[in-house]
Scaffold this active site. Sequence first.
Site, PDB file in Angstrom:
ATOM      1  N   ASP A  33     -81.572 -14.321 -38.074  1.00 16.13           N
ATOM      2  CA  ASP A  33     -80.799 -14.141 -36.849  1.00 16.13           C
ATOM      3  C   ASP A  33     -81.120 -12.805 -36.183  1.00 16.13           C
ATOM      4  OD1 ASP A  33     -78.600 -15.274 -35.176  1.00 16.13           O
ATOM      5  OD2 ASP A  33     -77.652 -13.369 -35.691  1.00 16.13           O
ATOM      6  N   ASN A  55     -79.079 -25.044 -31.363  1.00 16.86           N
ATOM      7  CA  ASN A  55     -80.142 -24.462 -30.543  1.00 16.86           C
ATOM      8  C   ASN A  55     -80.675 -25.419 -29.486  1.00 16.86           C
ATOM      9  OD1 ASN A  55     -81.628 -22.512 -33.260  1.00 16.86           O
ATOM     10  ND2 ASN A  55     -79.923 -22.032 -31.894  1.00 16.86           N
TER      11      ASN A  55
END
Length: 229
Positions: free
Chosen positions: A2, A61
Amino acid sequence: MDGNRRYARQIGEHVLVGHAKGAATASKVLEWWIKYIPNTVGYSSPTQPKYLTCWAFSSENFERAEDEREGLFAMMVAEFKSLAFTSLVHLFRVRVQFIGGERHRFPLELLETMDMVEEITSSYDGLFLQIAVGYGGRQEVVSAVQSLVSQGKEINEENIGKQTYCRQRGIPPVSLIIRTSERRTSGFFLWDTQAAELHFINKLWPQLTEIDWLQALESFSRREIRGGK
């Protein structure tokens, strides 16, 4: 993994620059993983892991902006093709498998590339690399339940456990989660992380170093592992 987008913003670049830097970091992790496993084939020490999963693209996503999403798809095609012909993969007999749902939402070239990588490494049994694409923890559990329903089997813990991505591929439950940037798991392997240890690194993913990797393994090696008991 991340922090790619925040890294790009910090250096004043497009988010895809951050993702490219993140992809380079993922390649380094593959090297570090193998580098610190002596006598790799058949090795089973928990501090020198035989199994590695990288979460490359989550089900959430898909909701990213179109240019970012399409750029990520193109980047994954290039990275996965490169992986298929990486000498370390073949030298250490790394079997590569992709996990995740909603594959119908990926472009054909990416699907064909993932199939190609899996086929090329299908006979390997030295190390096992899973790449999670289109993966969501809740989606995995729902998929497991739906599979049981379609088979007419009882929905219970034992049967659901047999339907997870890891179990279906002969991969043991997760021992250690390494997470950069944030202090949460974001639903990563909801079912197979019940007894997993957590290691958080206060860096963005593109900033990860070899020392960070070693410190994560060293931290894990010093813990009293009770497996939730």
